[in-house]
Scaffold this active site. Structure first.
Site, PDB file in Angstrom:
ATOM      1  N   GLY A  66     -16.824  33.323 100.412  1.00  0.00           N
ATOM      2  CA  GLY A  66     -16.983  32.884 101.797  1.00  0.00           C
ATOM      3  C   GLY A  66     -16.882  31.374 101.932  1.00  0.00           C
ATOM      4  O   GLY A  66     -16.295  30.860 102.884  1.00  0.00           O
ATOM      5  N   GLN A 163     -22.289  37.778 107.376  1.00  0.00           N
ATOM      6  CA  GLN A 163     -23.554  38.507 107.530  1.00  0.00           C
ATOM      7  C   GLN A 163     -23.466  39.609 108.592  1.00  0.00           C
ATOM      8  O   GLN A 163     -24.449  40.277 108.857  1.00  0.00           O
ATOM      9  CB  GLN A 163     -24.683  37.537 107.883  1.00  0.00           C
ATOM     10  N   THR A 221      -4.028  33.198  90.257  1.00  0.00           N
ATOM     11  CA  THR A 221      -3.876  34.607  89.889  1.00  0.00           C
ATOM     12  C   THR A 221      -4.933  35.449  90.587  1.00  0.00           C
ATOM     13  O   THR A 221      -6.113  35.118  90.566  1.00  0.00           O
ATOM     14  CB  THR A 221      -4.011  34.761  88.366  1.00  0.00           C
ATOM     15  N   CYS A 305     -28.388  28.672  98.630  1.00  0.00           N
ATOM     16  CA  CYS A 305     -27.728  27.476  98.138  1.00  0.00           C
ATOM     17  C   CYS A 305     -28.523  26.230  98.460  1.00  0.00           C
ATOM     18  O   CYS A 305     -28.454  25.245  97.751  1.00  0.00           O
ATOM     19  CB  CYS A 305     -26.305  27.380  98.680  1.00  0.00           C
TER      20      CYS A 305
END
Lengths: 364, 128, 404
Positions: A66, A163, A221, A305
């Site tokens: 995100g 969310q 990748t 975070c």
């Protein structure tokens, strides 16, 4: 162990795990032209289609999560004014150096009146980014109304719907947005993958350049296990949505009514069922968390975070005008697909315990 | 990219691979393409007195679609008069082999090869 | 017993090692905590696992764990290293040096920096694929902020003289970044001995999971950079976003195994490669090796089969997963820019295959693959007008080709 921190990370759904494990040992690179590569490419493309079908939208760019999807959306549109709400995730607030900020009301909702005024003050249109569901309070934001206001003035609109997925019904088209962020692990998929859904006519400057994968907007990748796990989680989350949110709504009410003097932030606003941001006056969140941890109950004081900066208090609560002293007593309880009533009961019992100890202390 | 069954068949069992004697008056040789572009086709036709293509041979340096296109046209032109052969269109070749858009140039090259072989044959005979 | 398809594309990606899988799987299920959650044991355990992985990664490059930051892969690491350093130091230094055979993500980042006003020197390579150190020395100016030279090339496997490059950069006071995606576990990497300031690595090239990589960023002397992805401020502010514990753990384990097994694995691979190469060259004429034969990793061969077009050849050997260029570009029909940079002629570049051997390659597979390639090359040469002409002694270059 009782886990009530789903907004930090959701345990992987069995269907997502199964899909992921199915290709974890597969050989090949989805960009390779030989048989093994082509097979993986078709799995990946199928997963892409499934997610698009599930949430609507025209084009999907896989990212590492995100945070990167938000960064790509905001930094990728180029040099235009960027307008964000004051309660956005740091990945939106910090995606560009100095975004313009729209305030929220004391109930934690983006102030549409202010938005209209701010939009009117710009000569040229830019990008508006408003999250769909706030990760700390669970307050549902008026994304569609905001989008219509902005689009009337020629703005592009982005929403971080990480969310919201699996918790409230919506579709990309109905919201009238141009871009939408999803995070796999917030809906029960593996960590390390996310997506930016966007309209076909939008081309963004890539953050990560190279082989030109993902329509030239995100090189690197592709990880087929993560992508397949993500798609399976999205499907499963949507399938279970109504049943799970109904169950979680019951849990939420139980928690929020457990202590009569607890404060529920954002309670006057429409909220999702899986988060409660609750404050216990006079008991710091630090103290509560320690007590819960001793009982093996995992809750949070705010977004994971920023939780290292717990002492500074939640920026979301600050944006709602909650004084720091009060915000320092707030904890976040978040539930999800695998939450059990027994866990809620254990939490409530310990919470009451902490509260009564505090009352005793105060009495002394 | 995935190849069609017909391309695979021609690639695995190419028809009429080989060479005819380029010095023979009845033989027309077409050499088209370029090594630097990744494909070269050599197509040879042997034409009888009635102007009918009796035999056709090819050699191709290129991808599976290039090999299949040239193999296919050798089959198609055999038994045709040179006038009939000269109106074969690349679109027919591409359609028959279900070539994807990125491989259309292979069919164009095969069409060019037929023209070049016929041209070579005609040149040999115009001076006679 | 040879099971097909035979995987010979180890420079494109590697399958996940079962030992890596085993270590990772618990973190996909019961250990699902967010390593950034500071308030409960789920988070702490995840954080501990991530930190263990960081130590494992640091060890394989002789770095301090605090100098390792996790990214989504080498592509992101390379973008971050180049753009991050360039932008941080742009007030005083606006020149970057790299090399023409770098991975696309390095070249593309550089091109983008040029658009932003930076100057970029693209060093050429010698015929063997290796840069000329004198040219590097000459290219460095007092405006140069960073030199980015890959450790091992992804198409031709050649190894650049890292120690020498590092020495030149250190003496000139210029940062040295190396893309070591193809080097980890193949050659010893030592950021101290080689004076490397930034190093990119990828998990899926070393038998770890896809979707994760790392960037080494030196602390002393400190390298600073502007981040690419901002937000929660994870990874010392250089890379925001929730870390994926299972992927980090997988990468850590992959590094640990690579460190332990590199020496033995190299010997095995060298033997396999030599067996393959001898067999091919004993049966086929006009097979040319691209890139230096000795200064290359043991698991790579890049061969040109004169007068046989690579894509056509790949179709004939479809049970072998090999590559006719780098995986990112081989969907296009352009011949490899790396081979072109070596001075390989376009027509020769069209005839090349990259064959990559790795940890799970067996002797039987190598034998089978060589036989298959020999048979197909012979068959296609029989079908090739160019082969016919070269046998007849016609100089193909003397012909006027109508290039289309």
């Amino acid at each position: 162990m009782i886990y009530l921190d789903y907004n930090a990370s959701v345990p992987i759904r069995p269907k997502a795990r199964e899909a992921l494990m199915g290709v974890l040992e597969a050989q090949g690179n989805p960009s390779s032209p030989h048989f093994l590569g082509r097979q993986l490419r078709s799995f990946v493309d199928n997963a892409r289609k499934e997610i698009l079908k599930a949430v609507g939208g025209e084009r999907l760019v896989f990212t590492s999560g995100g945070t990167e999807a938000n960064g790509l959306a905001l930094a990728g549109v180029g040099a235009v004014p960027i307008l964000v709400s004051s309660i956005e995730h740091p990945s939106v607030l910090k995606a560009v150096p100095h975004p313009h900020v729209i305030p929220v009301t004391k109930d934690g909702v983006v102030d549409l009146e202010s938005l209209e005024n701010i939009l009117g003050s710009f000569g040229t249109p830019g990008l508006l980014s408003i999250m769909f569901v706030n990760n700390e309070t669970g307050v549902i934001q008026p994304v569609q109304e905001a989008a219509l206001l902005a689009k009337a003035k020629g703005w592009k609109v982005h929403t971080d719907a990480s969310q919201a997925l699996g918790h409230i019904p919506f579709s990309f088209e109905d919201l009238s947005v141009d871009m939408m962020t999803f995070s796999s692990h917030k809906c029960g998929g593996p960590v390390g993958i996310g997506a930016l859904i966007l309209k076909e006519d939008l081309h963004l400057q890539p953050l990560v350049r190279g082989g030109g994968q993902e329509y030239g907007m995100r090189s690197g990748t592709l990880s087929s296990p993560l992508i397949l796990g993500f798609a399976a989680a999205v499907k499963d989350a949507l399938k279970e949505q109504s049943v799970v949110s109904q169950r979680l709504r019951g849990f939420q009410q139980k928690i929020e009514q457990a202590l009569p003097n607890a404060i529920v932030y954002g309670q006057n606003s429409p909220r999702v069922a899986h988060v409660s941001c609750i404050g216990m006056p006079a008991v710091s969140s630090q103290l509560q968390l320690m007590a819960f941890d001793l009982k093996d109950i995992a809750v949070a004081a705010g977004a994971a975070c920023s939780s290292g900066a717990m002492k500074k208090g939640s920026p979301v609560l600050a944006a709602m005008g909650i004084p720091l002293t009060e915000a320092q007593g707030a904890i976040r309880v978040s539930t999800g697909w695998n939450s059990q009533e027994s866990e809620i009961d254990a939490f409530i019992s310990e919470w009451k315990n902490i509260h009564s100890k505090q009352l005793t202390k105060e009495a002394i | 990219m995935a190849y069609s069954e017909k391309v695979i068949d021609h690639y695995e069992n190419p028809r009429n691979v080989g060479s005819l004697d380029a010095a023979d008056d009845a033989v027309g040789t077409g050499l088209v393409g370029a090594p630097a572009c990744g494909d070269v086709m050599k197509l040879q036709i042997k034409v009888n007195d009635q102007g009918v293509i009796e035999d056709a041979k090819f050699k191709t340096f290129g991808c599976g679609s290039a090999i299949a296109s040239s193999s296919l046209v050798t089959e198609w032109i055999k038994g045709k008069t040179i006038d009939e052969a000269s109106i074969i269109k690349n679109t027919e070749i591409a359609q028959h082999l279900s070539l994807p858009p990125v491989k259309i140039h292979c069919s164009m090259l095969a069409e060019d090869a037929i023209r070049a072989a016929i041209q070579d044959y005609k040149q040999k005979h115009s001076t006679v | 017993m040879v099971t097909r398809p035979i995987y010979l594309d180890y420079q494109s990606t590697t399958p996940c090692d079962p030992r890596v899988l085993e270590t990772m799987i618990p973190y996909f299920t019961e250990e699902f905590g967010n390593p950034h959650s500071r308030s409960h044991a789920y988070g702490w355990r995840a954080e501990e696992a991530v930190e263990t992985a960081r130590v494992q990664i640091a060890k394989i490059i002789n770095a301090d764990p605090r100098e390792v930051i996790f990214t989504s892969g080498a592509t992101e690491s390379n973008n971050l290293a180049l753009k991050g350093v360039a932008h941080f130091y742009k007030a005083k230094k606006d020149h970057i040096i790299t090399c023409v055979t770098e991975h696309k993500c390095v070249l593309d980042s550089c091109r983008h920096l040029e658009q932003d006003g930076f100057k970029v020197t693209y060093l050429p390579v010698e015929k063997n694929g290796i840069i000329d150190l004198n040219r590097l020395k000459d290219a460095i100016t007092d405006r140069t902020s960073i030199v980015s030279i890959m450790a091992v090339n992804n198409e031709i496997g050649v190894i650049q003289p890292l120690t020498e490059i590092g020495k030149i950069c250190r003496e000139a006071g210029v940062f040295f970044h190396t893309d070591a995606a193809q080097a980890i576990g193949k050659i010893p990497m030592d950021v101290e001995a080689m004076n490397i300031d930034l190093l990119s690595l990828s998990s899926h090239k070393i038998y770890g999971p896809k979707g994760v990589g790392a960037l080494y960023v030196r602390r002393k002397p400190r390298v600073r950079l502007v981040s690419l992805i901002d937000g929660g401020g994870q990874e010392r502010g250089m890379r925001s976003g929730t870390l994926s514990t299972p992927l980090c753990v997988g990468l850590g384990m992959a590094c640990e195994i690579a460190g332990q097994e590199m020496v033995a694995e190299n010997l095995t691979l060298l033997a396999l490669r030599d067996r393959f190469y001898k067999k091919i060259t004993s049966k086929l004429e006009e097979v040319y090796i691209n890139g230096d034969f000795d200064k290359r990793i043991p698991g790579n061969l890049n061969l040109s089969f004169a007068h046989v077009e690579g894509e056509g050849l790949m179709m004939g050997i479809k049970e072998l997963a090999v590559s006719s260029g780098s995986a990112c570009t081989s969907a296009s029909l352009e011949p490899s820019y790396v081979l072109r940079a070596l001075g390989v002629k376009v027509e020769m570049a069209h005839t090349s295959l990259r064959i990559g051997f790795g940890r799970f390659t067996t002797q039987e597979e190598v034998e089978y693959a060589a036989e298959k390639i020999i048979t197909e090359v012979l068959r296609l040469r029989d079908m090739s007008p160019l082969w016919e002409m070269s046998r007849q002694g016609i100089d193909i270059e003397s012909i006027q080709w109508a290039e289309h």
